[in-house]
Motif scaffolding. Structure first.
Motif, PDB file in Angstrom:
ATOM      1  N   ALA B 219      -0.473   3.005  14.120  1.00 18.21           N
ATOM      2  CA  ALA B 219       0.338   1.824  15.310  1.00 18.21           C
ATOM      3  C   ALA B 219       0.204   1.134  13.809  1.00 18.21           C
ATOM      4  N   VAL B 220       1.242  -0.194  15.172  1.00 15.46           N
ATOM      5  CA  VAL B 220       1.843  -0.767  14.219  1.00 15.46           C
ATOM      6  C   VAL B 220       1.801  -2.098  14.659  1.00 15.46           C
ATOM      7  N   SER B 221       1.661  -3.323  13.429  1.00 16.21           N
ATOM      8  CA  SER B 221       1.160  -4.170  14.423  1.00 16.21           C
ATOM      9  C   SER B 221       1.756  -5.320  13.371  1.00 16.21           C
ATOM     10  N   GLY B 222       1.474  -6.945  13.953  1.00 15.12           N
ATOM     11  CA  GLY B 222       1.960  -8.246  12.815  1.00 15.12           C
ATOM     12  C   GLY B 222       0.699  -8.490  12.459  1.00 15.12           C
ATOM     13  N   ALA B 223       0.491  -9.882  11.603  1.00 15.33           N
ATOM     14  CA  ALA B 223      -0.886 -10.606  11.090  1.00 15.33           C
ATOM     15  C   ALA B 223      -0.145 -12.067  11.444  1.00 15.33           C
ATOM     16  N   ASN B 224      -1.769 -12.506  11.677  1.00 12.90           N
ATOM     17  CA  ASN B 224      -1.870 -14.187  11.858  1.00 12.90           C
ATOM     18  C   ASN B 224      -2.125 -14.539  10.514  1.00 12.90           C
ATOM     19  N   PHE B 225      -2.521 -14.111   9.943  1.00 14.23           N
ATOM     20  CA  PHE B 225      -2.929 -14.632   8.063  1.00 14.23           C
ATOM     21  C   PHE B 225      -3.081 -14.162   7.056  1.00 14.23           C
ATOM     22  N   ALA B 226      -3.392 -14.756   6.403  1.00 10.90           N
ATOM     23  CA  ALA B 226      -2.943 -13.460   5.405  1.00 10.90           C
ATOM     24  C   ALA B 226      -3.312 -13.734   4.141  1.00 10.90           C
ATOM     25  N   LEU B 227      -4.832 -13.695   4.060  1.00 14.40           N
ATOM     26  CA  LEU B 227      -4.991 -14.394   2.466  1.00 14.40           C
ATOM     27  C   LEU B 227      -5.341 -13.540   1.573  1.00 14.40           C
ATOM     28  N   ALA B 228      -4.824 -15.040   0.023  1.00 13.53           N
ATOM     29  CA  ALA B 228      -3.847 -14.805  -0.809  1.00 13.53           C
ATOM     30  C   ALA B 228      -5.173 -14.054  -2.137  1.00 13.53           C
ATOM     31  N   LEU B 246      -5.947  -1.841  15.202  1.00 18.46           N
ATOM     32  CA  LEU B 246      -6.228  -1.460  13.852  1.00 18.46           C
ATOM     33  C   LEU B 246      -6.852  -0.937  13.749  1.00 18.46           C
ATOM     34  N   THR B 247      -7.954  -0.168  14.470  1.00 18.69           N
ATOM     35  CA  THR B 247      -9.328   0.313  14.125  1.00 18.69           C
ATOM     36  C   THR B 247      -9.037   2.130  14.153  1.00 18.69           C
ATOM     37  N   LEU B 248      -8.470   2.505  15.078  1.00 20.51           N
ATOM     38  CA  LEU B 248      -8.573   3.967  15.521  1.00 20.51           C
ATOM     39  C   LEU B 248      -7.774   4.800  15.077  1.00 20.51           C
ATOM     40  N   PRO B 249      -6.705   4.581  14.747  1.00 18.44           N
ATOM     41  CA  PRO B 249      -5.427   5.831  14.409  1.00 18.44           C
ATOM     42  C   PRO B 249      -5.429   5.540  12.678  1.00 18.44           C
ATOM     43  N   GLU B 250      -5.090   6.362  12.246  1.00 16.57           N
ATOM     44  CA  GLU B 250      -5.409   6.838  10.828  1.00 16.57           C
ATOM     45  C   GLU B 250      -4.087   5.893  10.067  1.00 16.57           C
ATOM     46  N   THR B 251      -3.361   5.634  10.311  1.00 11.72           N
ATOM     47  CA  THR B 251      -2.207   4.933   9.764  1.00 11.72           C
ATOM     48  C   THR B 251      -1.903   3.695  10.263  1.00 11.72           C
ATOM     49  N   LEU B 252      -1.385   2.453   9.432  1.00 11.27           N
ATOM     50  CA  LEU B 252      -1.342   1.320  10.345  1.00 11.27           C
ATOM     51  C   LEU B 252      -0.400   0.593   9.450  1.00 11.27           C
ATOM     52  N   ILE B 253       0.561  -0.329  10.026  1.00  8.47           N
ATOM     53  CA  ILE B 253       2.068  -0.206   9.089  1.00  8.47           C
ATOM     54  C   ILE B 253       2.166  -1.857   9.756  1.00  8.47           C
ATOM     55  N   THR B 254       1.442  -2.478   8.989  1.00  7.36           N
ATOM     56  CA  THR B 254       1.616  -4.410   9.228  1.00  7.36           C
ATOM     57  C   THR B 254       2.718  -4.872   8.643  1.00  7.36           C
ATOM     58  N   VAL B 255       3.696  -5.892   9.658  1.00  6.12           N
ATOM     59  CA  VAL B 255       4.735  -6.561   9.057  1.00  6.12           C
ATOM     60  C   VAL B 255       4.747  -7.747   9.338  1.00  6.12           C
ATOM     61  N   MET B 256       5.099  -8.492   8.622  1.00  8.36           N
ATOM     62  CA  MET B 256       4.254 -10.000   8.314  1.00  8.36           C
ATOM     63  C   MET B 256       5.317 -10.712   7.719  1.00  8.36           C
ATOM     64  N   GLY B 257       5.473 -12.059   8.545  1.00  9.19           N
ATOM     65  CA  GLY B 257       6.926 -12.765   7.043  1.00  9.19           C
ATOM     66  C   GLY B 257       6.174 -13.205   6.262  1.00  9.19           C
ATOM     67  N   VAL B 258       7.127 -13.724   5.377  1.00 12.45           N
ATOM     68  CA  VAL B 258       6.041 -14.288   3.888  1.00 12.45           C
ATOM     69  C   VAL B 258       5.520 -15.110   4.146  1.00 12.45           C
ATOM     70  N   GLU B 259       6.140 -16.396   4.971  1.00  5.29           N
ATOM     71  CA  GLU B 259       4.832 -17.433   5.393  1.00  5.29           C
ATOM     72  C   GLU B 259       3.770 -17.894   6.155  1.00  5.29           C
ATOM     73  N   LYS B 260       3.101 -16.769   6.061  1.00  5.66           N
ATOM     74  CA  LYS B 260       2.045 -16.225   6.765  1.00  5.66           C
ATOM     75  C   LYS B 260       0.662 -16.247   5.947  1.00  5.66           C
ATOM     76  N   LEU B 261       0.934 -16.447   5.099  1.00  2.80           N
ATOM     77  CA  LEU B 261      -0.425 -16.649   3.417  1.00  2.80           C
ATOM     78  C   LEU B 261      -1.066 -18.136   3.482  1.00  2.80           C
ATOM     79  N   LEU B 262      -2.289 -18.057   3.296  1.00  2.74           N
ATOM     80  CA  LEU B 262      -3.040 -18.225   3.124  1.00  2.74           C
ATOM     81  C   LEU B 262      -3.945 -18.683   2.104  1.00  2.74           C
ATOM     82  N   PRO B 263      -4.337 -19.522   0.982  1.00  2.00           N
ATOM     83  CA  PRO B 263      -4.577 -19.054  -0.332  1.00  2.00           C
ATOM     84  C   PRO B 263      -6.045 -18.456  -0.192  1.00  2.00           C
ATOM     85  N   GLY B 264      -6.773 -18.712   0.939  1.00  2.00           N
ATOM     86  CA  GLY B 264      -7.742 -18.018   0.938  1.00  2.00           C
ATOM     87  C   GLY B 264      -8.805 -18.488   1.539  1.00  2.00           C
TER      88      GLY B 264
END
Lengths: 219, 511
Positions: B219-228, B246-264
């Motif tokens: 599966a290929v996904s994006g991401a809304n948030f990433a927690l540093a 996000l749950t069933l496949p064996e391999t998950l590839i997520t593509v995300m812009g660097v700005e999507k981070l949140l501190p925590g």
């Protein structure tokens, strides 16, 4: 230079004006003051709005309610850590249970050592799980993969999810709920049955996730 | 070569589906001719506006949440290198693999390589703006890999060989009847008796995709948030297609812009309140999934993340424009925009339409890229977008800033002064004194002459012609306000009468 070094270098260069990292004002609500009765009422209101079915029952009546909701299900799956008492009233067809042979028993148990396959899950009508915490204000139930909730696939593939929420696990607002759980676990936040608003922004319940969500609030 | 801290290098812009191939006015002119499109968009944007206002008004602390959201994002941008390194360390420690991509081409090649390593030729996809931006589906197709969009609206767009026109509801420009026709035409397994009820159409999509979900290995996904602070990723969705991928496949590839981070973790409580209410106008979206690397016995065993720059570092280098990177892709700004509501998303050319697209696209590509310099003008600067933005991006200010960048970038490129230069010079002369303006206004009756008997001017000359392209100018009054005032109140010299009120107010002040 590696892409990593290159990108980090570009970003450092972009920040050469050294912008300040301002303090974050957290003046928003982080606690709520509703009592248990009010929390239950609010959660029910929100879940019903999402077209979930909700029943509020004393803890002792949970088994009967579970059995009732499973009446139409030919088969159902439970995580290995589910409170066995909750299933006490379910008629599993055969008193010998698993001894009846694979594929014939009504109840399937998904255990860490012996997970069910995806195709097998697809053939199962319902799933019964507990939950970690709920948010009254948003009508959200959070599953954290604990043994009584199981891995994520089992609460996803069967079309009917019966989820038991303990009244003591209901938080008023999201910040309260998130502060009660461990963010490292695989988490699923569920607010009603699956839905889409992709056609003319008209909400339709029931797409790929379970189309039927039954919540039992136990107090 | 190495880059030293504090020594700015030239910004490196992004590539991919970020460009307007024709200028906004030209594209908008064509789109405005589509009455069906305008009706569909008007209906949809008004529905969502009302829902958003309703759920936002329920929260007594909405403004405090916006303030927190804005400050958190400002923090992220200021500390981006450090947070990225922290995120990378945590994600990697929990079994995930990080890949860095400078631009669209590099990201596409990485994803294709990862899929190839699995031996698969089919992938399922969760709706993702980042993969739309880099043109991943088209690239994978060239590489012999079929990518199946699983979000209902993305599926509609993909089946129709169309382009998304809205970041949240990509098929917002289609109505139910058009969607039914697409399903009947493009879905081999569709029931010929299919009706146009949204519930029936959603069921058709469920049936169509079910087998794909159950058998997909990648599966290929994006991401809304990433927690540093933990290396956690989050996907916010409605249909359950996200959970499936996000749950069933064996391999998950997520593509995300660097700005999507949140501190925590603590920051998630802010954004998970801001995003659902701003995007679909719901108290909470049906499903949100969070995962931290690989979890033994639950979900994919191979978890990859492609961190994408593609012009984000260039946008970050623009001190006035960098807050465009605070965007959480909720689409509230396009839903309230009077321009978007009429032209639709295709007129903006880029993956990112509407007010946020009008600033983000030129910031990512540079103002001089193709026709992107026309985007900052695609606004009446009414400010509705700023009011609606959950992280308080001052879009109107950035639009004006980018307009000035556009003017600056063209300065001195032509030998003769342009019509605009001449007009601005003339305006500067006339507006610098009341007498001069009065003199110019004496020419107004000439306008009446031009308007003719129907008292309308329907065609202005030169660059002013753009203004009269879609509306008439009423004939000017027979005399200016200034001369009417002078005639009625008598002060023929400069038309300015000392206000009587001043004296009165003065007396009251003394009492």
């Amino acid at each position: 230079m590696s892409a990593r070094e290159d990108i980090l270098g570009r970003i450092r260069s972009a920040l050469s004006d050294a912008p300040a990292a301002p303090p974050v004002p957290r003046e928003y609500r982080t606690t709520s003051e509703l009592d248990e009765e009010a929390l239950i009422l609010l959660l029910v209101d929100r879940l019903v709005d999402y077209k979930a079915q909700v029943s509020v029952v004393p803890a002792a009546e949970v088994p009967a309610r579970v059995a009732e909701l499973l009446a139409e299900a030919r088969s159902y799956v439970v995580p290995a850590g589910l409170d066995a008492g909750w299933l006490a009233a379910v008629d599993d067809g055969t008193s010998t249970g698993r001894a009846a042979g694979a594929g014939t028993e009504r109840r399937r148990v998904d255990a860490a050592g012996a997970p069910l396959g995806v195709a097998e899950l697809d053939g199962i009508d319902a799933v019964v799980t507990a939950s970690a915490v709920a948010v009254a204000e948003t009508g959200t139930i959070i599953l954290d993969g604990s043994p009584n909730q199981g891995r994520r696939a089992i609460s996803l593939v069967p079309d009917h999810h019966i989820c038991i929420v303990a009244a003591t696990d209901i938080a008023g607002i999201l910040p309260e709920a998130l502060r009660r759980i461990d963010g490292i676990r695989p988490l699923t936040m569920i607010s009603g049955p699956s839905a889409t608003s992709d056609i003319e922004l008209e909400r339709v319940e029931g797409v790929h996730g379970p189309r039927r969500l039954d919540v039992i609030i136990s107090r | 070569m190495s880059t030293f801290l504090g020594m700015p290098s030239l910004p490196v812009f992004g590539s991919g589906n970020l460009h307007a191939a024709e200028s906004f006015p030209k594209a908008a002119h064509r789109e405005l001719g589509n009455a069906q499109l305008r009706a569909n968009l008007g209906h949809a944007t008004h529905t969502i506006r009302d829902k958003r206002l309703q759920v936002v008004s329920e929260l007594p602390d909405w403004e405090q949440l916006r303030d927190a959201g804005s400050a958190i994002k400002e923090n992220v941008m200021a500390r981006l290198p450090e947070l990225l390194e922290q995120f990378e360390a945590n994600f990697t420690a929990r079994g995930g693999v990080i890949h860095w991509a400078r631009d669209a081409d590099e990201a596409n090649a990485i994803v294709a390589g990862l899929i190839r390593d699995t031996g698969e030729t089919e992938v399922v996809k969760v709706k993702s703006m980042a993969t739309q931006e880099i043109g991943l589906n088209e690239y994978l197709e060239e590489q012999g890999i079929a990518a199946f969009e699983t979000d209902l609206a993305e599926l509609i767009v993909q089946l129709d060989h169309d382009k998304p026109s809205h970041i949240l509801v990509p098929a917002i420009h289609k109505n139910r009847t058009q969607i039914r026709d697409i399903f009947l035409r493009e879905m081999p397994d569709a029931d010929p008796e299919l009706t146009d009820s949204p519930a029936v159409l959603a069921m058709a999509a469920r049936a169509h995709l079910r087998r794909k979900f159950l058998t997909a290995k990648v599966a290929v996904s994006g991401a809304n948030f990433a927690l540093a602070d933990s290396g956690t990723l989050a996907v916010v969705e409605s249909e359950g297609n996200g959970r499936m991928c996000l749950t069933l496949p064996e391999t998950l590839i997520t593509v995300m812009g660097v700005e999507k981070l949140l501190p925590g973790w603590r920051d998630l409580e802010v954004f998970m309140q801001l995003l659902p209410r701003s995007s679909t106008g719901e108290r909470m979206n049906p499903y949100t999934s969070l995962w931290t690397g690989v979890t033994e016995g639950d979900g994919p065993r191979n978890v990859h993340l492609v961190l994408l720059d593609n012009g984000r570092s260039a946008a970050l280098a623009d001190e006035m424009g960098r807050s465009a990177l605070h965007c959480i892709r909720c689409s509230a700004c396009m839903n309230v925009c009077p321009v978007y509501e009429r032209t639709g998303g295709h007129a903006y050319g880029s993956t990112y339409p509407g007010p946020i697209g009008a600033i983000l696209s030129p910031l990512l590509t540079g103002i001089e890229a193709e026709e992107n310099s026309s985007l900052p003008y695609a606004s009446s600067l009414c400010g509705a977008c700023y009011d609606a933005c959950p992280v308080k991006i001052n879009i109107p200010d950035i639009l004006v800033h980018l307009r000035s960048k556009d003017v600056d970038s063209k300065r001195g490129t032509k030998k003769l002064p342009s019509q605009m230069d001449v007009g601005m010079k003339a305006a500067s002369w006339a507006l610098s004194s009341g007498k001069r303006l009065g003199l110019v206004e004496k020419g107004l009756p000439l306008g009446r002459l031009a308007a003719g008997p129907d008292k309308k001017i329907s065609k202005l000359p030169g660059i002013a012609a753009g203004w009269t392209q879609s509306r008439d100018i009423p004939a000017p009054p027979p005399e200016s306000f200034r001369s009417w005032w002078a005639r009625e109140h008598g002060n023929p010299n400069d038309g300015v009468v000392p206000p009587q009120e001043t004296a009165t107010q003065g007396k009251e002040g003394q009492a």
